[in-house]
Design an enzyme around this catalytic site. Structure first.
Site, short mmCIF file in Angstrom:
data_model
loop_
_atom_site.label_atom_id
_atom_site.label_comp_id
_atom_site.label_asym_id
_atom_site.label_seq_id
_atom_site.Cartn_x
_atom_site.Cartn_y
_atom_site.Cartn_z
CD GLU A 36 6.33 0.02 -18.43
OE1 GLU A 36 5.77 -1.09 -18.58
OE2 GLU A 36 5.71 1.09 -18.35
CG ASP A 67 -10.67 -10.42 12.06
OD1 ASP A 67 -9.92 -11.21 12.65
OD2 ASP A 67 -10.24 -9.52 11.33
C1 JCQ Z 1 1.12 -5.51 -6.68
N1 JCQ Z 1 -0.41 -6.77 -7.51
C2 JCQ Z 1 -0.16 -5.86 -8.44
C3 JCQ Z 1 3.66 -1.30 -10.67
C4 JCQ Z 1 5.96 -1.50 -11.23
C5 JCQ Z 1 7.93 -3.02 -8.57
O1 JCQ Z 1 7.57 -2.36 -9.74
C6 JCQ Z 1 6.25 -2.03 -10.00
C7 JCQ Z 1 5.21 -2.21 -9.08
C8 JCQ Z 1 3.92 -1.82 -9.43
C9 JCQ Z 1 2.81 -1.95 -8.46
O2 JCQ Z 1 2.45 -3.23 -7.99
C10 JCQ Z 1 1.42 -3.87 -8.64
C11 JCQ Z 1 0.82 -5.04 -7.93
N2 JCQ Z 1 0.33 -6.57 -6.48
O3 JCQ Z 1 1.07 -3.51 -9.74
C12 JCQ Z 1 4.67 -1.14 -11.58
#
Ligand code: JCQ
Length: 247
Positions: free
Chosen positions: A115, A167
């Site tokens: 989480e 680019d």
């Molecule tokens: C990154 N957009 C979505 C998932 C927990 C830091 O804790 C967590 C990180 C994640 C992964 O990152 C994303 C993300 N940019 O989900 C769960």
């Protein structure tokens, strides 16, 4: 440039960093990469890296202690590297961030799972980046995105075919349409100007198509794009006659 990745799933990084342009660049040692297994800094015998959240509720939270030990060890070798955390709560990662990060001596990418990470880890982090408004199962996907966007800007990685600024997004505009042989396919002809050999005309056509495409698909990018007086004139024309193809 050195990338240090701290993850619970080192296997994630195997083929993406062996295949293609980045794999070649790593072989040539144009940049360096170390993948560190966070589990290795958890405590024997159970090597636990997560725990239930204070306050209850579902899911698990990554414990701070193994992360602290891992980062201390990584930092001993890379004391000036920037520490990045990928999270949906971060600032939107954009091309200009890739350009800025490509000038760093090193980057440490901390990949979250479950989480989330114990909030106290955030205090050690230099930047928090989001790669988009969606939720992933782990930061590994986002870390690979950032590594790719940064590594391709490093000297020699792309070869000489294009310089970092030329680019798409170098100047904040979308790319122009590309064509290769045959000259007609599916009843669609390659624009005559591209076969003319007139390089000035071709450059003008491409600029106009980039402006058209950006106006049609991502108009908000125009607010921040580097536009000349000529670009603004072309844009005004395109806004008045949007479906006009070309002269
Ligand atoms: C990154 N957009 C979505 C998932 C927990 C830091 O804790 C967590 C990180 C994640 C992964 O990152 C994303 C993300 N940019 O989900 C769960």
């Amino acid at each position: 440039m050195k990338f240090d990745v701290l993850t619970l799933f080192p296997a994630f990084f195997e083929s993406p960093l062996q295949a293609g342009v980045l794999g070649k660049a790593l072989e040539k040692q144009l940049f360096h990469m170390a993948i560190h297994n966070l589990r290795g800094w958890a405590e024997a015998p159970h090597f636990v890296v997560d725990d239930a959240p204070y306050g209850g509720g579902g899911g698990m939270v990554m414990k701070p202690e193994p992360i602290r030990r891992a980062l201390d060890a990584i930092r001993r070798e890379a004391p000036r590297s920037r520490l990045l955390l990928m999270t949906p709560q971060g600032r939107a990662f954009r091309q200009r961030d890739a350009v800025g990060l490509s000038r760093e001596e090193g980057l440490i990418l901390l990949c979250g799972r479950y989480e989330g990470i114990d909030e106290r880890v955030r205090a050690w982090v230099d930047d928090e980046y989001s790669i988009g408004d969606y939720v992933l199962t782990g930061g590994e996907y986002a870390a690979l995105v950032i590594i790719d966007a940064v590594a391709r800007l490093l000297p020699g990685v792309l070869g000489n075919e294009l310089s970092a600024g030329e680019d798409s997004f170098g100047d904040g505009l979308l790319e122009y349409p590309h064509y290769t042989r045959p000259a007609e396919f599916d009843g669609i002809r390659v624009p005559e100007v591209l076969q003319s050999g007139n390089h000035a005309e071709i450059a003008r056509w491409r600029r106009r198509e980039r402006l058209r495409r950006t106006l049609e698909r991502r108009p908000e990018l125009l607010d921040e794009a580097a536009l000349s007086t000529g670009d603004r004139r072309l844009l005004a024309e395109l806004r008045n006659r949007p479906e006009e193809k070309k002269e």
